[in-house]
Design a protein around this motif. Sequence first.
Motif, PDB file in Angstrom:
ATOM      1  N   ASN A   1     -16.421 -50.560  25.404  1.00 28.52           N
ATOM      2  CA  ASN A   1     -17.182 -49.380  25.851  1.00 28.52           C
ATOM      3  C   ASN A   1     -18.193 -49.746  26.928  1.00 28.52           C
ATOM      4  O   ASN A   1     -18.360 -49.010  27.920  1.00 28.52           O
ATOM      5  N   LEU A   2     -18.855 -50.898  26.751  1.00 29.53           N
ATOM      6  CA  LEU A   2     -19.826 -51.336  27.761  1.00 29.53           C
ATOM      7  C   LEU A   2     -19.133 -51.621  29.098  1.00 29.53           C
ATOM      8  O   LEU A   2     -19.667 -51.275  30.166  1.00 29.53           O
ATOM      9  N   ARG A   3     -17.959 -52.244  29.052  1.00 29.19           N
ATOM     10  CA  ARG A   3     -17.234 -52.537  30.297  1.00 29.19           C
ATOM     11  C   ARG A   3     -16.833 -51.243  31.007  1.00 29.19           C
ATOM     12  O   ARG A   3     -16.957 -51.136  32.233  1.00 29.19           O
ATOM     13  N   ARG A   4     -16.340 -50.277  30.234  1.00 28.16           N
ATOM     14  CA  ARG A   4     -15.973 -49.005  30.858  1.00 28.16           C
ATOM     15  C   ARG A   4     -17.192 -48.310  31.471  1.00 28.16           C
ATOM     16  O   ARG A   4     -17.116 -47.773  32.585  1.00 28.16           O
TER      17      ARG A   4
ATOM     18  N   ASP B   1     -15.641 -54.403  15.621  1.00 27.04           N
ATOM     19  CA  ASP B   1     -16.714 -53.543  16.138  1.00 27.04           C
ATOM     20  C   ASP B   1     -17.305 -54.100  17.429  1.00 27.04           C
ATOM     21  O   ASP B   1     -17.613 -53.345  18.365  1.00 27.04           O
ATOM     22  N   THR B   2     -17.460 -55.433  17.478  1.00 27.22           N
ATOM     23  CA  THR B   2     -18.008 -56.049  18.686  1.00 27.22           C
ATOM     24  C   THR B   2     -17.086 -55.867  19.883  1.00 27.22           C
ATOM     25  O   THR B   2     -17.526 -55.528  20.988  1.00 27.22           O
ATOM     26  N   ASP B   3     -15.788 -56.080  19.661  1.00 25.14           N
ATOM     27  CA  ASP B   3     -14.818 -55.889  20.754  1.00 25.14           C
ATOM     28  C   ASP B   3     -14.818 -54.439  21.239  1.00 25.14           C
ATOM     29  O   ASP B   3     -14.772 -54.183  22.453  1.00 25.14           O
ATOM     30  N   ARG B   4     -14.854 -53.503  20.288  1.00 24.60           N
ATOM     31  CA  ARG B   4     -14.879 -52.097  20.683  1.00 24.60           C
ATOM     32  C   ARG B   4     -16.151 -51.757  21.465  1.00 24.60           C
ATOM     33  O   ARG B   4     -16.122 -51.038  22.468  1.00 24.60           O
TER      34      ARG B   4
END
Length: 423
Positions: A171-174, A164-167
């Motif tokens: 999303n934050l990076r995008r 969940d953290t990686d996902r």
Amino acid sequence: MSTGHRPVSRNSRPYAVDESTIRRRCANPDAAEYTLYVRSLVDDYLGVNGQAQILRNARMRGLDFPGLNRQKLSEQLSRYRLGPTWEMVELIIACLPDSCDTSSIRALAAGWYQCARGRLPDGYTGPVSRPAGKPALRNVPDSGPTIPSLQRRIARLQDRLQEDTDRYLDNLRRLENGRQNEMRRANQLEQQFHQTREELLKVRTVAAEVATIREEYARQCVTLELIAAPGLRAKPVIDLPELPTARRRIRFGHLVATIDPQAPPARRALARYLCVYAEFAGVSPTELAARANIDTTVMMDALAGRTLLTDLHIASLTRVLDCDPDTLRHLTTAAGRDTSLDESFWEIAATVDAPPPPGGWITPAEVVGVNPDNRAAHPTATPTTAPASTITDRLRQLADLHQQGLITDTEHAQQRARILGEL
């Protein structure tokens, strides 16, 4: 051979026992939960045809169970009032896929077995995990969740949390990349907007200047036509009304009128050149000084012809007024020569001091009589007094005194005006 209607077989249509039927058949709610848990193992890990897969896996893996068939397996999972036997549960767990955590499944199944029948399975000494909401039994070893099962659960939760953290970070990076792209695009659009705005302002200014120059040129043509017409020379020139303020983007003559008439001609020429370009730009001396980064007093004195500007000031004015640098440099050099008066001025003064043409003087041949006392016929060879200094000589002497610093600027201007007044 009979051709009559053949009865439909009892097992020709699928038959499934629902949850309510199992709860009605079981002796207590815990037994029903135990049965449903074992059935969920078959459905979740082996799919719709899980019971048939149990039989196939048992044959392939060599698992022995007395009288094992589809009917016996179905009865264990749907008709036993206290749930399936522990031997059947062990067989089902052994037939599950290899990727399953069989130890945790077995421990939880033992906990449900204990809740349904009030005792642990016969001969079972492994760990027992009590189901959620069920208190641990007294005097029963390992009736609560075991440490390995808790550790496995924590590991699964950690893996899920990491996913969940990686996902979330992806999303934050995008989103951040999208925001940065939009910011760059907004900055480019803002820069293009300012460039377009500056160009539009320049176009409007040039259009206003051209309109003013066109009107002034037309008025000058009218004035020349009135002066050139022979029949209108004796009549007064028509005074045209002044242009309205909205139409007078450029005011011609308002800066030229401030040039000092007592300034040297070369300086006045430089000042007129600067004034004309300042009038074309439509700026006041104060605004021009601010744009060129020159002191206001120095700028006004330069436009009046009373002082000279430095090379740095000349470069700034060339950039602000957009005038020809070679012409401005030539005028500045001419205004900064040692002589305070231009050579053309001396030529004009010499012309004024020149003797009248021969026709304007009385020659001896025109004098009547030959009286020896007639001074016109017999002029004195040697003058008794020295001839008066010409205006040109007096102005040169005054310029030399001013250059040597023997007289001040005010005295030079006063003496020069007095000499020129004798013309």
